[in-house]
Design a protein around this motif. Sequence first.
Motif, PDB file in Angstrom:
ATOM      1  N   ARG A   2      35.483  33.193  37.344  1.00 47.15           N
ATOM      2  CA  ARG A   2      35.689  31.857  37.947  1.00 47.15           C
ATOM      3  C   ARG A   2      37.149  31.575  37.967  1.00 47.15           C
ATOM      4  NH1 ARG A   2      33.042  29.834  33.983  1.00 47.15           N
ATOM      5  NH2 ARG A   2      34.311  27.653  34.060  1.00 47.15           N
ATOM      6  N   ARG A   3      37.465  30.726  39.095  1.00 46.46           N
ATOM      7  CA  ARG A   3      38.629  30.550  39.314  1.00 46.46           C
ATOM      8  C   ARG A   3      39.380  29.533  38.126  1.00 46.46           C
ATOM      9  NH1 ARG A   3      41.486  25.615  40.906  1.00 46.46           N
ATOM     10  NH2 ARG A   3      43.245  25.923  41.750  1.00 46.46           N
ATOM     11  N   LEU A   4      38.675  28.840  37.586  1.00 44.69           N
ATOM     12  CA  LEU A   4      38.941  28.297  36.224  1.00 44.69           C
ATOM     13  C   LEU A   4      39.403  29.142  35.129  1.00 44.69           C
ATOM     14  CD1 LEU A   4      36.812  24.848  36.293  1.00 44.69           C
ATOM     15  CD2 LEU A   4      39.252  25.248  37.185  1.00 44.69           C
ATOM     16  N   ALA A   5      38.489  30.062  35.004  1.00 40.42           N
ATOM     17  CA  ALA A   5      38.732  31.131  33.805  1.00 40.42           C
ATOM     18  C   ALA A   5      40.258  31.883  34.027  1.00 40.42           C
ATOM     19  CB  ALA A   5      37.630  32.018  34.029  1.00 40.42           C
ATOM     20  N   TYR A   6      40.713  32.064  35.213  1.00 39.29           N
ATOM     21  CA  TYR A   6      41.995  32.779  35.261  1.00 39.29           C
ATOM     22  C   TYR A   6      43.129  31.611  35.554  1.00 39.29           C
ATOM     23  CZ  TYR A   6      41.419  33.149  40.466  1.00 39.29           C
ATOM     24  OH  TYR A   6      41.370  32.883  41.585  1.00 39.29           O
ATOM     25  N   ILE A   7      42.876  30.577  35.602  1.00 36.02           N
ATOM     26  CA  ILE A   7      44.057  29.525  36.178  1.00 36.02           C
ATOM     27  C   ILE A   7      45.105  29.432  35.038  1.00 36.02           C
ATOM     28  CG2 ILE A   7      43.505  27.366  34.960  1.00 36.02           C
ATOM     29  CD1 ILE A   7      43.236  26.212  37.937  1.00 36.02           C
ATOM     30  N   HIS A   8      44.803  29.790  33.665  1.00 39.27           N
ATOM     31  CA  HIS A   8      45.897  29.979  32.685  1.00 39.27           C
ATOM     32  C   HIS A   8      46.054  31.033  32.160  1.00 39.27           C
ATOM     33  CE1 HIS A   8      46.102  25.518  32.495  1.00 39.27           C
ATOM     34  NE2 HIS A   8      44.925  25.444  32.529  1.00 39.27           N
ATOM     35  N   HIS A   9      45.623  32.032  32.892  1.00 40.40           N
ATOM     36  CA  HIS A   9      45.781  33.636  32.767  1.00 40.40           C
ATOM     37  C   HIS A   9      47.500  34.085  32.679  1.00 40.40           C
ATOM     38  CE1 HIS A   9      45.364  37.809  32.857  1.00 40.40           C
ATOM     39  NE2 HIS A   9      44.012  37.854  32.589  1.00 40.40           N
ATOM     40  N   LEU A  10      47.807  35.034  31.872  1.00 42.74           N
ATOM     41  CA  LEU A  10      49.034  35.229  31.901  1.00 42.74           C
ATOM     42  C   LEU A  10      49.780  35.668  33.101  1.00 42.74           C
ATOM     43  CD1 LEU A  10      51.701  36.196  30.247  1.00 42.74           C
ATOM     44  CD2 LEU A  10      50.665  38.322  30.224  1.00 42.74           C
ATOM     45  N   LYS A  56      46.831  37.173  48.718  1.00 37.79           N
ATOM     46  CA  LYS A  56      45.791  36.479  48.396  1.00 37.79           C
ATOM     47  C   LYS A  56      45.934  36.229  46.959  1.00 37.79           C
ATOM     48  CE  LYS A  56      44.168  35.996  52.403  1.00 37.79           C
ATOM     49  NZ  LYS A  56      44.427  35.023  53.049  1.00 37.79           N
ATOM     50  N   TRP A  57      46.511  34.964  46.469  1.00 36.48           N
ATOM     51  CA  TRP A  57      46.322  34.592  45.132  1.00 36.48           C
ATOM     52  C   TRP A  57      45.249  34.451  44.474  1.00 36.48           C
ATOM     53  CZ3 TRP A  57      50.414  36.573  42.856  1.00 36.48           C
ATOM     54  CH2 TRP A  57      50.952  36.365  41.552  1.00 36.48           C
ATOM     55  N   ASN A  58      44.551  35.434  43.972  1.00 35.77           N
ATOM     56  CA  ASN A  58      43.115  35.464  43.632  1.00 35.77           C
ATOM     57  C   ASN A  58      43.186  36.106  42.074  1.00 35.77           C
ATOM     58  OD1 ASN A  58      43.314  38.017  44.254  1.00 35.77           O
ATOM     59  ND2 ASN A  58      42.149  37.767  46.127  1.00 35.77           N
ATOM     60  N   GLU A  59      41.939  36.249  41.650  1.00 30.68           N
ATOM     61  CA  GLU A  59      41.714  36.979  40.533  1.00 30.68           C
ATOM     62  C   GLU A  59      42.554  38.262  40.550  1.00 30.68           C
ATOM     63  OE1 GLU A  59      38.507  38.825  37.443  1.00 30.68           O
ATOM     64  OE2 GLU A  59      37.744  37.550  39.121  1.00 30.68           O
TER      65      GLU A  59
END
Length: 79
Positions: A2-10, A56-59
């Motif tokens: 989910r978007r929130l799961a990678y919002i603070h990803h490195l 596209k700035w996605n996962e």
Amino acid sequence: MRRLAYIHHLGNLTMLPPKVNSTLQDKSPDVKAATYRSCGLIATREVGEAIENGTKWNEAAVRERASRIETFVRKEWAD
């Protein structure tokens, strides 16, 4: 993921001066891109250029960037 799961990803983090970072907070990547390009930091500028060139700035983009960061760190900081 989910978007929130990678919002603070490195791969989704960039370096910006604190006051600049605060002004961008929850804005979309396409709004942030011009600021990223003009910040003077190579890695952050590359993110802005990628977004402006249609990435596209996605996962998938976040994971790809994290992989490039990891490769850089392992190469540059190897013992």
